[in-house]
Design a protein around this motif. Sequence first.
Motif, PDB file in Angstrom:
ATOM      1  N   ASP A  84       0.884  -1.072  -0.157  1.00 30.60           N
ATOM      2  CA  ASP A  84       0.071  -0.044   0.104  1.00 30.60           C
ATOM      3  C   ASP A  84       0.861   1.272  -0.136  1.00 30.60           C
ATOM      4  O   ASP A  84       1.890   1.318   0.508  1.00 30.60           O
ATOM      5  CB  ASP A  84      -1.112  -0.069   1.160  1.00 30.60           C
ATOM      6  N   LYS A  87     -12.691  -0.132   1.372  1.00 26.41           N
ATOM      7  CA  LYS A  87     -12.512   0.821   2.705  1.00 26.41           C
ATOM      8  C   LYS A  87     -13.685   1.672   2.650  1.00 26.41           C
ATOM      9  O   LYS A  87     -14.308   1.796   1.740  1.00 26.41           O
ATOM     10  CB  LYS A  87     -11.272   1.632   2.168  1.00 26.41           C
ATOM     11  N   LEU A 123     -10.667  -7.372   8.727  1.00 19.85           N
ATOM     12  CA  LEU A 123      -9.446  -7.822   8.009  1.00 19.85           C
ATOM     13  C   LEU A 123      -8.829  -9.183   8.507  1.00 19.85           C
ATOM     14  O   LEU A 123      -8.633 -10.138   8.003  1.00 19.85           O
ATOM     15  CB  LEU A 123      -8.443  -6.668   8.153  1.00 19.85           C
ATOM     16  N   MET A 136      -7.731  -4.484  -1.597  1.00 19.54           N
ATOM     17  CA  MET A 136      -8.164  -3.183  -1.088  1.00 19.54           C
ATOM     18  C   MET A 136      -8.435  -2.376  -2.006  1.00 19.54           C
ATOM     19  O   MET A 136      -7.527  -1.850  -2.871  1.00 19.54           O
ATOM     20  CB  MET A 136      -7.256  -2.815   0.055  1.00 19.54           C
ATOM     21  N   TYR A 174     -11.608  -9.245  -1.693  1.00 16.30           N
ATOM     22  CA  TYR A 174     -11.206  -7.968  -1.419  1.00 16.30           C
ATOM     23  C   TYR A 174     -12.073  -7.287  -0.315  1.00 16.30           C
ATOM     24  O   TYR A 174     -12.858  -7.825   0.361  1.00 16.30           O
ATOM     25  CB  TYR A 174     -11.701  -7.141  -3.237  1.00 16.30           C
ATOM     26  N   LEU A 175     -11.452  -6.172  -0.010  1.00 17.43           N
ATOM     27  CA  LEU A 175     -11.896  -5.397   1.125  1.00 17.43           C
ATOM     28  C   LEU A 175     -12.266  -4.034   0.684  1.00 17.43           C
ATOM     29  O   LEU A 175     -11.321  -3.161  -0.017  1.00 17.43           O
ATOM     30  CB  LEU A 175     -11.137  -5.180   2.074  1.00 17.43           C
ATOM     31  N   ASP A 230      -3.239  -2.807  -2.025  1.00 14.84           N
ATOM     32  CA  ASP A 230      -4.421  -1.875  -2.475  1.00 14.84           C
ATOM     33  C   ASP A 230      -4.141  -2.039  -4.001  1.00 14.84           C
ATOM     34  O   ASP A 230      -3.333  -2.344  -4.642  1.00 14.84           O
ATOM     35  CB  ASP A 230      -3.883  -0.547  -2.032  1.00 14.84           C
TER      36      ASP A 230
END
Length: 631
Positions: A9, A107, A114, A82, A104-105, A53
Amino acid sequence: MSKKIAIIDEDQNICRFLSESLKLKGYQVEVFNSAEAAQETIDAGKFDLALADILLPGISGLELCRNLRNAEATATLPIILMTAFQKETRQINAAREEFGANDYLLKPFTLATLHERIDKLIGVPATRGPARQLHVEGDLAVTPLPALLHNLYTLQATGLLHLERGERRKIVYVKDGYPIFVRSNLIRECLGKMLVHDGLISQAQCDDSLQKVKESGRLQGTVLIEMGLLTPEQLHRFLSRQVTEKLLEAFGWTDGSFRFLQGKDFKSGVTSIELSPAMLILQGIRRYFSDTRTAELLAPHRHHYLVQTENPHYRFQDLELNRRDAEVLALCRGGFTLEELLAQFPLSHRELEQFLAGLLTAEILESREAPVVQAGEEDLAVLHQFADTRELRQRILADYARLLSLDHFALFEVTRDAGADEIRRKYFALAKKYHPDQFLQKHLSEDLTAKINELFRHIGEAYQVISNPKSRQDYLDQISGRKKERQQDVTDILQAETAFQKGMVFLRAKNYPEALEAFSWAVKLSPKEPEYLTSYAWAKFKAYPGDRERLGESMQALQHSLDLNNRLDRSHLYLGYLLKQEGREREAEKQFEMAIKCNPRCTEALRELRLINMRRTRPDGGGLLAKVFKK
């Protein structure tokens, strides 16, 4: 040996938070700030999972994912991507199907979320990390306060943020990513000094009030009310401003250090910050950032096109905009670069640079290298305004129960074959209406706040499911089972509110036994709703006058209610009455003071303070509250 995770990231501070939290879970962690830096090390097959990311400088997270899948050593490496961009739905689907990402996350997400995703992919670590709270330190010269606050919002963090610069010390209480309270060691930020600075009282009056504070042990604000120098309403407004000013002042720090300690249980003052993180960032930059610091924030975006984010959690943060700000924000549709926008308002160049810097830091705006076209939102629903706290609670509970009982299609009021544009419009309308920032200044209990957050997450998750053809079909296959899982919770919520309203009718009629029975049922069904507990405690006290055991139980229930939400004036008022019954006048007095801080119009608490004061003063009526109550 513990499992090893690679974090990729560009945001070094986010990496620091993620890394420390995973180390505490028992994982080994290595951090990279670009895909190029990570590629060779990960290719060697030394990792058990990669967390990247999507938007990285140079090679993107998607390209990194594909490269790892094409290498023999990392072909089966679990990968989580992310992203903060809601419009990346196609990329997210491609990440799973075309690029090979496992998950995937979106934000913002919590560290707990997580951890759950990682545990599902590679299992729980065999050995846990050190038994301590998450502890992250850094340099404010490297991570300025605006970026730090946005990081905490992104991770929905809860804990204490310690800020230090030389001899200055501040402690910021953060709850679910929102700064809610601040303590400071700066003398000029104490109540009396700030009132003197604003010309509301003189230095002599301040000194006199402090002497009375020493003699009585009472709060300075209450003493100033008794001296006739402030009204309860003035005190309430000023305390709200004071706690916000303590945080905003730190935006002017160009250096210093920060230390964040994660925690769940802490008590803050009744008076809290009522601005969203985005509004705090905007105000802090406007009031305390020099032109040079603002220019540094804008430098990477000068020739990029500005567009409002599609991520509703960022986009619908609460902002107080003037007419010009609203006009500029409306122009941020991806058709103008930052420089082109500034050129349209030559007389407001400095103010608009600060405005755009704040919105870019809070990720309400994104900057893109190429122009984009963003659809209008004229058809989005306008947020419903609620009349008062009780009506608000009833509306939230009713909406929570109703919306969670619906399937995802009924939630958005679309058919099962609805198109992507229609689903998106309905999603944005709901996301805007139930964004947590819309309820910031409503002083909700933790239970109601949790319901709002759950509902907002549910809306986002529902959109992700039915906006993807594959996941939509999977959902249709299991839709009936999900409805059954939620049905009992929904029924309990509705029954609890019905019992509470029934109890209020009996309470107003002074039928305390019947009121107690109704409130008992409400508390049983919803034990974390403070207003239910407060009414239950008061009804029990009134139903059993003179019963010391029941009195003790009522006091415990009121204290529990205050632990859940210390801003309910009735809780402080009733606890004051019970303490007074016990002969604990000094403690009762404190509760009456707190009731006034929560609600300056709490006439019962003002009356009790007047009576206490009258018992302490001369018979001729020269008491400290005389000036207030002669009027």
